[in-house]
Write an enzyme that holds these catalytic residues in place. Structure first.
Site, PDB file in Angstrom:
ATOM      1  CD  GLU A  64      96.027  70.400 -74.154  1.00 17.89           C
ATOM      2  OE1 GLU A  64      97.033  70.257 -73.432  1.00 17.89           O
ATOM      3  OE2 GLU A  64      95.920  71.311 -74.996  1.00 17.89           O
ATOM      4  CD1 TRP A 122      99.242  69.481 -77.108  1.00 17.94           C
ATOM      5  CD2 TRP A 122     101.476  69.529 -77.241  1.00 17.94           C
ATOM      6  NE1 TRP A 122      99.599  70.526 -77.941  1.00 17.94           N
ATOM      7  CE2 TRP A 122     100.957  70.581 -78.036  1.00 17.94           C
ATOM      8  CE3 TRP A 122     102.860  69.352 -77.172  1.00 17.94           C
ATOM      9  CZ2 TRP A 122     101.781  71.439 -78.757  1.00 17.94           C
ATOM     10  CZ3 TRP A 122     103.674  70.210 -77.885  1.00 17.94           C
ATOM     11  CH2 TRP A 122     103.142  71.241 -78.665  1.00 17.94           C
ATOM     12  CG  ASN A 152      99.010  73.830 -69.139  1.00 22.19           C
ATOM     13  OD1 ASN A 152     100.079  73.343 -68.764  1.00 22.19           O
ATOM     14  ND2 ASN A 152      98.792  74.177 -70.395  1.00 22.19           N
TER      15      ASN A 152
END
Length: 479
Positions: free
Chosen positions: A277, A280, A343
């Site tokens: 993550e 990302w 999220n």
């Protein structure tokens, strides 16, 4: 007169692992100079104290208070970049260098160039140092030095690449080498006080101390099962570190290091998932840096002329959390109440706006920007383009999230829905995902009359799914 080394804080309100503070302090120590901390109130942001800016400005205040505890002052300057930094050079003695952490949004790059030009006229250096990223946009590239356009190959190289070390600055040294305590600009200080008076939220966990505490809690209590819990909005299964990364009260390098240590254990799937993550986050910053037009335009050029809907009534109901789809409404109400959204809910609500309403992703991105206390332009734009099927690594246009299916899968007993949509709190589990299907007697028993206490679904998802797919086929796929 001793030379001054200025630290220009922007989104790095911390003492731990702050490269700008570290660089300025080193220079001051070597030259027997002074350091000075400043924060620039940019006019583009001072007129809005919605949740996102409210949280940001209160973070600045918290940092200023922490500075005072070590006999240091965070000076406030305001006006256009030229006005603010011209004033700084007038009021402060001999400035050698202004240090700042690198930022890569189109806004930041333009602002920094204006400041650079202003300072050059005064023969002052503007020196950028590593920003709050694990790897900056030009560090991870293909062999031919071109940027990646797909996450997976980017992430492979990102994971292999050597990570930078943390830097530390002793608070006693900061205090000893600090220069001016008297306000550089009293009017700017008053302006900032007025802005703070307009901030109405009571943030209980804000600033560097709260950030470090949250990181410790996450590593000890959540990280090992992160891969299982991160998609369940009712569970405390995410890091909740993003607001601290956005304001820079926490260094992302600290986060990476703390998580990477856990990779050595037997149960490393949680840490692996979490670290990806972080990749990302860097990936989306890289995309926006190399393709700055994507701040306003779709990454996929073939989808830049889609015929988006412009139903402002629908848009208003989406913002209010009154669509008649409980999981969508719960997400939007959470956003409006606390400036943060899980999220999974960001995906669901974004898909709903772009696919069920076929409304322009830019409208949603802007609204999120006003509300999210963890607003990161690159990640938010990337996420919205992903959900709208127009970005890099985007979900295929023919995959349209079913809000009911998403609700059943990720909030099976409706706990999250009931928390944020209280009019549904007594609705039986059987109908919590589709309350409009309740018979009249059950509606009465649950004190939730559909169409009165809670709206009917505003659209037919199955029909809107077909329309969304047709929109992409007709105006994208045939180009």
């Amino acid at each position: 007169m001793n030379e001054t080394y200025v630290v220009w804080f922007r989104n790095d309100f911390r003492f731990h692992d702050n490269p700008a503070v570290h660089a300025a302090l080193n220079e001051a120590q070597e030259s027997d100079g002074n350091i000075l901390f400043v924060f620039h109130l940019h006019p583009d942001f001072t007129g809005n104290t919605d949740l996102s800016n409210d949280y940001f400005f209160q973070t600045v205040r918290d940092f200023a208070e922490e500075c005072e505890k070590i006999n240091v002052k965070l000076h406030i300057i305001s006006g256009t970049p030229k006005e603010a930094f011209d004033l700084l050079t007038e009021r402060v003695g001999v400035i050698n260098t202004v240090y700042h952490a690198r930022d890569f949004t189109p806004f930041a790059l333009q602002r920094d160039e204006e400041v650079r030009h202003t300072l050059q006229k005064h023969r002052i250096r503007l020196e950028s140092v590593r920003g709050n990223y694990i790897h900056e946009p030009f560090e991870i590239t293909k062999n031919n030095e071109e940027p990646y356009k797909v996450y997976t190959p980017y992430s492979r190289q990102w994971l292999r690449a050597e990570k930078t070390s943390l830097v530390q600055s002793d608070p006693d040294d900061i205090s000893r080498f600090y220069g001016r305590i008297k306000a550089v600009d009293a009017e700017s200080e008053k302006t900032f006080s007025t802005i703070l008076n307009n901030c109405s939220s009571n943030w209980k966990k804000i600033g560097e101390k709260a950030a470090l505490h949250r990181l410790e809690f996450f590593i000890k209590n959540v990280l090992s099962r992160y891969h299982h819990t991160r998609d369940l909005p009712e569970k405390a299964g995410t890091s909740r570190l993003s607001p601290y990364l956005r304001t820079g009260t926490l260094s992302v390098r600290q986060v990476y290091n703390a998580a990477a240590v856990q990779l050595e254990g037997k149960n490393n799937e949680g840490p692996e998932t979490f670290i990806k993550e972080l990749a990302w986050r860097d990936f989306y910053t890289m995309i926006l840096t190399h393709f700055p037009e994507t701040a306003e335009k779709e990454f996929q050029e073939k989808y830049r002329d889609l015929s988006w809907n412009n139903n402002q009534d629908h848009f208003s109901l989406w913002k209010q959390g009154m669509t008649g789809f409980p999981i969508v409404d719960a997400g939007m109400r959470q956003l409006n109440q606390i400036g943060w959204m899980h999220n999974r809910l960001r995906m669901i609500t974004a898909s709903f706006l772009t696919k069920d309403f076929q409304m322009d992703w830019r409208l949603g991105e802007k609204y999120f920007g006003e509300k999210l206390i963890d607003y990161d332009p690159a990640s938010n734009i990337g996420g919205w383009q992903w959900a709208g099927s127009v970005g890099t690594d985007a979900v295929p246009y023919f995959r349209v999230f079913s809000p009911v299916r998403q609700s059943e899968r990720f909030d099976p007993d409706g706990s999250y829905i009931r928390r944020y949509v209280p009019e549904l709190k007594d609705v039986p589990d059987k109908f919590i995902h589709e309350p409009h299907k309740m018979p009249a007697d059950i509606q009465d028993k649950a004190s939730c009359r559909i169409g009165k206490d809670y709206p009917e679904p505003i659209v037919d998802h199955k029909q809107e799914r077909k329309r969304a797919i047709a929109m992409f086929k007709e105006e994208g796929e045939l180009l």
